[in-house]
Design a protein around this motif. Structure first.
Motif, PDB file in Angstrom:
ATOM      1  N   GLU A  45       0.883  -1.066  -0.007  1.00 28.93           N
ATOM      2  CA  GLU A  45      -0.098   0.006  -0.190  1.00 28.93           C
ATOM      3  C   GLU A  45       0.764   1.188   0.250  1.00 28.93           C
ATOM      4  O   GLU A  45       0.731   2.336  -0.923  1.00 28.93           O
ATOM      5  N   LYS A  46       2.050   1.139   0.872  1.00 30.29           N
ATOM      6  CA  LYS A  46       2.832   2.453   1.057  1.00 30.29           C
ATOM      7  C   LYS A  46       3.401   2.764  -0.161  1.00 30.29           C
ATOM      8  O   LYS A  46       3.696   3.726  -0.676  1.00 30.29           O
ATOM      9  N   ILE A  47       3.925   1.549  -1.000  1.00 32.15           N
ATOM     10  CA  ILE A  47       4.683   1.782  -2.346  1.00 32.15           C
ATOM     11  C   ILE A  47       3.850   2.144  -3.382  1.00 32.15           C
ATOM     12  O   ILE A  47       4.015   3.232  -4.183  1.00 32.15           O
ATOM     13  N   ILE A  48       2.567   1.687  -3.480  1.00 32.56           N
ATOM     14  CA  ILE A  48       1.453   2.169  -4.477  1.00 32.56           C
ATOM     15  C   ILE A  48       1.257   3.696  -4.432  1.00 32.56           C
ATOM     16  O   ILE A  48       1.256   4.560  -5.220  1.00 32.56           O
ATOM     17  N   LEU A  49       0.911   3.993  -2.963  1.00 28.60           N
ATOM     18  CA  LEU A  49       0.807   5.505  -2.791  1.00 28.60           C
ATOM     19  C   LEU A  49       1.847   6.101  -3.254  1.00 28.60           C
ATOM     20  O   LEU A  49       1.692   7.371  -3.792  1.00 28.60           O
ATOM     21  N   HIS A  50       3.208   5.901  -2.847  1.00 29.72           N
ATOM     22  CA  HIS A  50       4.293   6.570  -3.102  1.00 29.72           C
ATOM     23  C   HIS A  50       4.373   6.787  -4.911  1.00 29.72           C
ATOM     24  O   HIS A  50       4.676   7.876  -5.342  1.00 29.72           O
ATOM     25  N   LEU A  51       4.295   5.666  -5.489  1.00 27.73           N
ATOM     26  CA  LEU A  51       4.253   5.672  -7.154  1.00 27.73           C
ATOM     27  C   LEU A  51       3.227   6.525  -7.662  1.00 27.73           C
ATOM     28  O   LEU A  51       3.465   7.373  -8.526  1.00 27.73           O
ATOM     29  N   LEU A  52       1.898   6.512  -7.187  1.00 22.94           N
ATOM     30  CA  LEU A  52       0.855   7.591  -7.352  1.00 22.94           C
ATOM     31  C   LEU A  52       1.184   8.823  -7.246  1.00 22.94           C
ATOM     32  O   LEU A  52       1.053   9.859  -8.285  1.00 22.94           O
ATOM     33  N   GLN A  53       1.876   9.244  -5.924  1.00 19.67           N
ATOM     34  CA  GLN A  53       2.136  10.526  -5.358  1.00 19.67           C
ATOM     35  C   GLN A  53       3.099  11.299  -6.179  1.00 19.67           C
ATOM     36  O   GLN A  53       3.231  12.509  -6.718  1.00 19.67           O
ATOM     37  N   PHE A  54       4.174  10.381  -6.881  1.00 25.10           N
ATOM     38  CA  PHE A  54       5.259  10.796  -7.592  1.00 25.10           C
ATOM     39  C   PHE A  54       5.086  10.488  -9.174  1.00 25.10           C
ATOM     40  O   PHE A  54       5.864  11.007  -9.754  1.00 25.10           O
ATOM     41  N   ASN A  55       3.795  10.493  -9.281  1.00 20.77           N
ATOM     42  CA  ASN A  55       3.265  10.157 -10.989  1.00 20.77           C
ATOM     43  C   ASN A  55       4.195   9.166 -11.434  1.00 20.77           C
ATOM     44  O   ASN A  55       4.289   9.221 -12.702  1.00 20.77           O
ATOM     45  N   TYR A  56       4.700   8.118 -11.106  1.00 21.53           N
ATOM     46  CA  TYR A  56       5.254   6.869 -11.504  1.00 21.53           C
ATOM     47  C   TYR A  56       4.159   6.200 -12.144  1.00 21.53           C
ATOM     48  O   TYR A  56       4.108   5.406 -13.448  1.00 21.53           O
ATOM     49  N   LEU A  57       2.951   6.069 -11.497  1.00 17.32           N
ATOM     50  CA  LEU A  57       1.904   5.287 -12.040  1.00 17.32           C
ATOM     51  C   LEU A  57       0.915   6.219 -12.207  1.00 17.32           C
ATOM     52  O   LEU A  57       0.191   6.936 -11.269  1.00 17.32           O
ATOM     53  N   ASN A  58       0.257   6.190 -13.492  1.00 17.40           N
ATOM     54  CA  ASN A  58      -0.857   7.207 -13.891  1.00 17.40           C
ATOM     55  C   ASN A  58      -1.581   6.461 -14.930  1.00 17.40           C
ATOM     56  O   ASN A  58      -1.299   6.189 -15.887  1.00 17.40           O
ATOM     57  N   GLU A  59      -2.832   5.977 -14.474  1.00 15.01           N
ATOM     58  CA  GLU A  59      -3.700   5.043 -15.391  1.00 15.01           C
ATOM     59  C   GLU A  59      -3.987   5.713 -16.592  1.00 15.01           C
ATOM     60  O   GLU A  59      -4.076   5.026 -17.610  1.00 15.01           O
ATOM     61  N   GLU A  60      -4.469   6.981 -16.417  1.00 15.14           N
ATOM     62  CA  GLU A  60      -4.915   7.604 -17.953  1.00 15.14           C
ATOM     63  C   GLU A  60      -3.362   7.824 -18.791  1.00 15.14           C
ATOM     64  O   GLU A  60      -3.867   7.349 -20.047  1.00 15.14           O
ATOM     65  N   ARG A  61      -2.417   7.878 -18.481  1.00 14.42           N
ATOM     66  CA  ARG A  61      -1.457   8.048 -19.046  1.00 14.42           C
ATOM     67  C   ARG A  61      -0.972   6.713 -19.736  1.00 14.42           C
ATOM     68  O   ARG A  61      -0.524   6.608 -21.139  1.00 14.42           O
ATOM     69  N   TYR A  62      -1.068   5.553 -18.812  1.00 11.72           N
ATOM     70  CA  TYR A  62      -0.840   4.266 -19.220  1.00 11.72           C
ATOM     71  C   TYR A  62      -1.921   3.986 -20.305  1.00 11.72           C
ATOM     72  O   TYR A  62      -1.538   3.589 -21.479  1.00 11.72           O
ATOM     73  N   ALA A  63      -3.112   4.473 -20.276  1.00 11.43           N
ATOM     74  CA  ALA A  63      -4.143   3.813 -21.159  1.00 11.43           C
ATOM     75  C   ALA A  63      -3.825   4.651 -22.539  1.00 11.43           C
ATOM     76  O   ALA A  63      -4.053   3.926 -23.704  1.00 11.43           O
ATOM     77  N   LYS A  64      -3.465   5.920 -22.510  1.00 11.21           N
ATOM     78  CA  LYS A  64      -3.479   6.592 -23.598  1.00 11.21           C
ATOM     79  C   LYS A  64      -2.108   6.034 -24.522  1.00 11.21           C
ATOM     80  O   LYS A  64      -2.170   5.776 -25.634  1.00 11.21           O
ATOM     81  N   ALA A  65      -1.003   5.651 -23.710  1.00 15.27           N
ATOM     82  CA  ALA A  65       0.069   5.142 -24.311  1.00 15.27           C
ATOM     83  C   ALA A  65      -0.051   3.678 -25.041  1.00 15.27           C
ATOM     84  O   ALA A  65       0.261   3.477 -25.923  1.00 15.27           O
ATOM     85  N   ILE A  95     -10.459   4.434 -20.419  1.00 12.37           N
ATOM     86  CA  ILE A  95     -10.676   3.818 -21.727  1.00 12.37           C
ATOM     87  C   ILE A  95     -11.205   4.733 -22.877  1.00 12.37           C
ATOM     88  O   ILE A  95     -10.435   4.761 -23.839  1.00 12.37           O
ATOM     89  N   ASN A  96     -12.196   5.459 -22.301  1.00 10.34           N
ATOM     90  CA  ASN A  96     -12.964   6.072 -23.386  1.00 10.34           C
ATOM     91  C   ASN A  96     -12.090   7.686 -23.838  1.00 10.34           C
ATOM     92  O   ASN A  96     -11.856   7.973 -24.839  1.00 10.34           O
ATOM     93  N   THR A  97     -11.256   7.925 -22.682  1.00  9.25           N
ATOM     94  CA  THR A  97     -10.382   9.327 -22.767  1.00  9.25           C
ATOM     95  C   THR A  97      -9.300   8.769 -23.949  1.00  9.25           C
ATOM     96  O   THR A  97      -8.750   9.511 -24.810  1.00  9.25           O
TER      97      THR A  97
END
Length: 156
Positions: A45-65, A95-97
């Motif tokens: 949980e701590k790691i996922i929060l860190h990745l989200l907070q520092f923009n390593y993990l971004n679902e919208e960016r992933y979907a577009k790529a 997905i739609n975006t």
């Protein structure tokens, strides 16, 4: 012998930062990686929060790529892309975006090019069977059946 190295939270964070920086990742891939590292739920949980907070993990960016890559490189249609993103637990909104990344003209031209490229490879003398095989191929690539039939009809 399996690698059973134990990671501290800081080591795991560095490892996952590199994992996400190398290539866009979705939550499901990151969770699988964390599962493989055998971390306790609190650490995950701590790691996922860190990745989200520092923009390593971004679902919208992933979907577009993902959409851009699968369309431009693999020539996949929207249906296949949508199914793959759903399999990766990407939200309908994202997905739609992401699908807006595909230009409609490019999409139709790509479908026509795929059809023209595949047609000579279908070894079938019966015109009906040949058009049917072409349509099935295009639908399996993820293109919408109404568009496929429009293109196949224009060829035959």
């Amino acid at each position: 012998m399996k690698n059973d190295k134990l990671y501290t939270v800081d080591e795991a964070i560095k490892l996952l930062e590199n994992y996400c920086a190398y290539q866009e990742r979705c939550h499901k891939e990151v969770e699988q990686k964390l599962y493989d590292l055998k971390l306790i739920p609190e650490a995950k949980e701590k790691i996922i929060l860190h990745l989200l907070q520092f923009n390593y993990l971004n679902e919208e960016r992933y979907a577009k790529a993902f959409v851009r890559g699968k369309f431009s490189i693999k020539k996949w249609g929207k249906q296949r892309i949508i199914n793959e993103l759903k399999f990766r637990n990407i939200s309908t909104y994202n997905i739609n975006t992401a699908l807006k990344e595909i230009d409609e003209n490019d999409y139709f031209q790509c479908l026509e090019k795929l059809a023209q490229k595949k047609l000579p490879l279908i070894k079938e003398s019966n015109k009906f069977k040949k058009s049917s095989k072409l349509a099935n191929y295009l639908i399996s690539k993820g293109y919408e059946s109404e568009l496929v039939f429009k293109v196949v009809k224009s060829i035959f």
